[in-house]
Scaffold this motif. Structure first.
Motif, PDB file in Angstrom:
ATOM      1  N   HIS A 183      14.550 -10.893  63.246  1.00  0.00           N
ATOM      2  CA  HIS A 183      13.662 -11.420  62.202  1.00  0.00           C
ATOM      3  C   HIS A 183      12.968 -10.291  61.453  1.00  0.00           C
ATOM      4  N   SER A 184      12.627  -9.202  62.147  1.00  0.00           N
ATOM      5  CA  SER A 184      11.905  -8.091  61.535  1.00  0.00           C
ATOM      6  C   SER A 184      12.588  -6.788  61.938  1.00  0.00           C
ATOM      7  N   PRO A 185      13.685  -6.435  61.249  1.00  0.00           N
ATOM      8  CA  PRO A 185      14.518  -5.331  61.722  1.00  0.00           C
ATOM      9  C   PRO A 185      14.014  -3.933  61.381  1.00  0.00           C
ATOM     10  N   CYS A 186      13.016  -3.805  60.498  1.00  0.00           N
ATOM     11  CA  CYS A 186      12.594  -2.472  60.060  1.00  0.00           C
ATOM     12  C   CYS A 186      12.072  -1.656  61.241  1.00  0.00           C
ATOM     13  N   TYR A 187      12.553  -0.439  61.358  1.00  0.00           N
ATOM     14  CA  TYR A 187      12.183   0.512  62.407  1.00  0.00           C
ATOM     15  C   TYR A 187      12.602   0.048  63.803  1.00  0.00           C
ATOM     16  N   ASP A 188      13.501  -0.908  63.895  1.00  0.00           N
ATOM     17  CA  ASP A 188      13.918  -1.443  65.198  1.00  0.00           C
ATOM     18  C   ASP A 188      14.572  -0.333  66.027  1.00  0.00           C
ATOM     19  N   ALA A 189      13.973   0.026  67.153  1.00  0.00           N
ATOM     20  CA  ALA A 189      14.480   1.105  67.996  1.00  0.00           C
ATOM     21  C   ALA A 189      15.832   0.754  68.603  1.00  0.00           C
ATOM     22  N   ARG A 190      16.034  -0.539  68.920  1.00  0.00           N
ATOM     23  CA  ARG A 190      17.313  -0.930  69.530  1.00  0.00           C
ATOM     24  C   ARG A 190      18.452  -0.807  68.534  1.00  0.00           C
ATOM     25  N   ALA A 191      18.218  -1.271  67.303  1.00  0.00           N
ATOM     26  CA  ALA A 191      19.263  -1.164  66.276  1.00  0.00           C
ATOM     27  C   ALA A 191      19.549   0.303  65.945  1.00  0.00           C
ATOM     28  N   ALA A 192      18.501   1.120  65.883  1.00  0.00           N
ATOM     29  CA  ALA A 192      18.711   2.539  65.617  1.00  0.00           C
ATOM     30  C   ALA A 192      19.495   3.194  66.745  1.00  0.00           C
ATOM     31  N   THR A 193      19.231   2.783  67.976  1.00  0.00           N
ATOM     32  CA  THR A 193      19.949   3.361  69.114  1.00  0.00           C
ATOM     33  C   THR A 193      21.417   2.950  69.103  1.00  0.00           C
ATOM     34  N   VAL A 248      24.963  12.235  60.892  1.00  0.00           N
ATOM     35  CA  VAL A 248      24.387  12.532  59.583  1.00  0.00           C
ATOM     36  C   VAL A 248      23.273  13.564  59.719  1.00  0.00           C
ATOM     37  N   SER A 249      22.405  13.390  60.714  1.00  0.00           N
ATOM     38  CA  SER A 249      21.293  14.307  60.908  1.00  0.00           C
ATOM     39  C   SER A 249      21.779  15.733  61.161  1.00  0.00           C
ATOM     40  N   ARG A 250      22.750  15.879  62.036  1.00  0.00           N
ATOM     41  CA  ARG A 250      23.275  17.221  62.316  1.00  0.00           C
ATOM     42  C   ARG A 250      23.901  17.846  61.075  1.00  0.00           C
ATOM     43  N   THR A 251      24.561  17.024  60.278  1.00  0.00           N
ATOM     44  CA  THR A 251      25.169  17.535  59.049  1.00  0.00           C
ATOM     45  C   THR A 251      24.106  18.045  58.087  1.00  0.00           C
ATOM     46  N   LEU A 252      23.020  17.277  57.918  1.00  0.00           N
ATOM     47  CA  LEU A 252      21.952  17.697  57.016  1.00  0.00           C
ATOM     48  C   LEU A 252      21.301  18.988  57.499  1.00  0.00           C
ATOM     49  N   ASP A 253      21.101  19.098  58.800  1.00  0.00           N
ATOM     50  CA  ASP A 253      20.514  20.329  59.326  1.00  0.00           C
ATOM     51  C   ASP A 253      21.476  21.504  59.198  1.00  0.00           C
ATOM     52  N   HIS A 254      22.764  21.249  59.391  1.00  0.00           N
ATOM     53  CA  HIS A 254      23.758  22.304  59.217  1.00  0.00           C
ATOM     54  C   HIS A 254      23.738  22.822  57.778  1.00  0.00           C
ATOM     55  N   LEU A 255      23.461  21.938  56.843  1.00  0.00           N
ATOM     56  CA  LEU A 255      23.396  22.325  55.434  1.00  0.00           C
ATOM     57  C   LEU A 255      22.081  23.006  55.079  1.00  0.00           C
ATOM     58  N   GLY A 256      21.119  22.990  56.015  1.00  0.00           N
ATOM     59  CA  GLY A 256      19.841  23.635  55.760  1.00  0.00           C
ATOM     60  C   GLY A 256      18.855  22.791  54.988  1.00  0.00           C
ATOM     61  N   TRP A 257      19.019  21.466  55.030  1.00  0.00           N
ATOM     62  CA  TRP A 257      18.160  20.596  54.242  1.00  0.00           C
ATOM     63  C   TRP A 257      16.865  20.207  54.973  1.00  0.00           C
ATOM     64  N   GLY A 258      16.779  20.486  56.254  1.00  0.00           N
ATOM     65  CA  GLY A 258      15.562  20.165  56.993  1.00  0.00           C
ATOM     66  C   GLY A 258      15.384  18.679  57.229  1.00  0.00           C
ATOM     67  N   ASN A 259      16.374  18.047  57.842  1.00  0.00           N
ATOM     68  CA  ASN A 259      16.253  16.628  58.177  1.00  0.00           C
ATOM     69  C   ASN A 259      15.097  16.419  59.167  1.00  0.00           C
ATOM     70  N   TYR A 260      14.216  15.462  58.852  1.00  0.00           N
ATOM     71  CA  TYR A 260      13.083  15.242  59.749  1.00  0.00           C
ATOM     72  C   TYR A 260      12.911  13.785  60.170  1.00  0.00           C
ATOM     73  N   SER A 261      13.715  12.870  59.619  1.00  0.00           N
ATOM     74  CA  SER A 261      13.562  11.465  59.988  1.00  0.00           C
ATOM     75  C   SER A 261      14.836  10.710  59.671  1.00  0.00           C
ATOM     76  N   ASN A 262      15.219   9.793  60.570  1.00  0.00           N
ATOM     77  CA  ASN A 262      16.385   8.909  60.380  1.00  0.00           C
ATOM     78  C   ASN A 262      15.982   7.555  60.929  1.00  0.00           C
ATOM     79  N   ASP A 263      16.031   6.527  60.121  1.00  0.00           N
ATOM     80  CA  ASP A 263      15.498   5.260  60.627  1.00  0.00           C
ATOM     81  C   ASP A 263      16.269   4.048  60.111  1.00  0.00           C
ATOM     82  N   HIS A 264      16.050   2.946  60.832  1.00  0.00           N
ATOM     83  CA  HIS A 264      16.528   1.637  60.397  1.00  0.00           C
ATOM     84  C   HIS A 264      15.530   1.085  59.398  1.00  0.00           C
TER      85      HIS A 264
END
Length: 450
Positions: free
Chosen positions: A154-164, A173-189
């Protein structure tokens, strides 16, 4: 983090260091579609001098007919990006030239020209981007559905289970952004089922626009490799929140001073200069929408409130500004920067930023006043305090763009006219094509009711 290459020698050293064998020479057309040719790294010295030719008409929406000479993609060494998920491959973003001169129909050329104009004023626009997208798959009947069958809460935003459950994709995606030097700091649902967002560091406007183009490319590619579909379409599902591309803007001097940072007598988190910049964007909001929300589908996302499962669209319906209030078109989430929330996942980042910059500078130059910040919940239809309603369709927005002299000047001249007229013609044709279709909704409502 390794500094990006600044010239050919730096570029060749980087490709050798990273074991690069091939390079995608990439550019985008008016709609933001990435176009490229795959070239062996051994020819980079020649291509840096001569560029590589494309049939511009075939690439789409570049102001060319089939009879016109090639557009030539000239690589920018500073955009060098090795792809960690495809060893030996790198991407270079390119400016387009025709017969020895920058091609004014090239969206990257348009933004580069605007940022160079800004630099002559001793200023730099820095931008952070928040791209949203859905991960989907085909059902047995060929229709689209959310890739995660358990993502139906019903309320999926920031859902830890869905993100897991999406851990493999999000971390790749996060590792790719960091490999590119973009400074990834957050990935969320995000707020819709199957919807995600990744956040990375801000940079100058041209670099961030390059990153948005590359981000979309890499997310599409990583999803396809996993048998899924990624979409940045503004509103793929009527009942779910749509995809935004919120842009955080701040103006700096070339000496490194924050020009939007408030002083002791400034209110609402912005300096007087920042407030005037905001006023310029508000003044040109109707025409800007044609650039920031550039498709027919875009206008099904805006102000959709009750049509979404969560009860909020997270997309503005009015040309308004306020503090840390996500129902405003322009939000000031922290001192010294403004978030533009009227940009969606279909926007061409080069054209959107060129338009926003032109509008903001007009506000500065004319000393415009944005008025007091709006503190209301505009999703709930409370008092708008005089805020103008944003265009309701692509056609309305395009008509506003056509008569906006500041945006017309900001997007520049092209052979025989101005880029705005070309853009408007393309988008009016797109709307006409859409309007010519007979939909299931029309058949259901009108077939026997007339």
């Amino acid at each position: 983090m390794t500094a990006p290459p600044t010239d050919l020698d730096d570029l060749l050293a980087a490709t050798e260091r990273d074991g690069i064998e091939f390079v995608l020479m990439m550019f985008v057309n008016l709609s933001g579609k990435p176009c490229a040719k795959l070239t062996p790294v051994a020819v980079l010295p020649e291509l840096a001098r001569t560029g590589i030719g494309f049939a511009g008409h075939a690439a789409g929406e570049l102001g060319q007919s089939a009879a016109d000479p090639d557009v030539v993609a000239m690589p920018d060494p500073r955009s060098y990006a090795p792809m960690p998920w495809q060893p030996g491959l790198a991407v270079l973003q390119c400016d387009l030239w025709v017969e020895g001169a920058p091609w004014p129909y090239s969206p990257r050329v348009i933004l580069r020209r605007e940022t160079e104009r800004l630099r002559r004023r001793g200023q730099v626009l820095k931008v952070g981007a928040e791209p949203e997208y859905f991960l989907l798959e085909r059902d047995p009947g060929g229709g689209l559905r959310v890739a995660d069958p358990l993502d139906d809460g019903h309320s999926p935003c920031y859902d830890a289970r869905a993100a897991t459950r999406a851990y493999g994709h999000l971390t790749e995606v996060s590792r790719t952004l960091d490999h590119l030097g973009w400074g990834n700091y957050s990935n969320d649902h995000e707020d819709a089922h199957g919807q995600f967002e990744h956040n990375f560091g801000y940079a100058d406007a041209l670099t961030t626009a390059d990153r948005v183009v590359l981000f979309r490319y890499l997310v599409h590619t990583l999803a396809q490799r996993a048998g899924r579909i990624a979409t940045f379409m503004p509103k793929p599902f009527a009942h779910l929140t749509g995809n935004g591309l919120h842009l955080h803007l701040s103006l700096w001097s070339t000496d490194g001073d924050e020009l939007f940072a408030p002083g002791p007598d400034d209110a609402a988190g912005l300096s007087g200069l920042g407030s005037r910049f905001v006023a310029g964007i508000l003044a040109h909001a109707p025409g800007l929408m044609a650039l920031t929300c550039p498709t027919v589908n875009s206008y099904k996302r805006l102000g959709a409130g009750s049509a979404t499962a969560s009860g909020a669209s997270w997309a503005p319906g009015y040309a308004s500004w306020g503090g840390n209030n996500r129902t405003q078109m322009l939000r000031v989430p922290a001192d010294g920067r403004v978030e533009v929330r009227c940009v969606d996942g279909a926007a061409n980042p080069y054209l959107a930023l060129a338009g926003l910059l032109a509008a903001g500078l007009d506000g500065i130059d004319r000393h415009l006043d944005p008025g007091p910040p709006n503190t209301d919940d505009l999703e709930r239809g409370t008092a708008t305090r005089g805020a103008a309603r944003l265009p309701q369709t692509l056609l309305h927005a395009v008509d506003e763009l056509a008569v906006d002299g500041v945006l017309r000047q900001g997007l520049g001249k092209v052979p025989g006219g101005e880029y705005v007229d070309y853009y408007v013609a393309v988008k009016r044709a797109e709307f006409a094509d859409y309007h010519a279709q007979v939909t299931d909704w029309e058949l259901s409502r009108y077939l026997t009711g007339c």
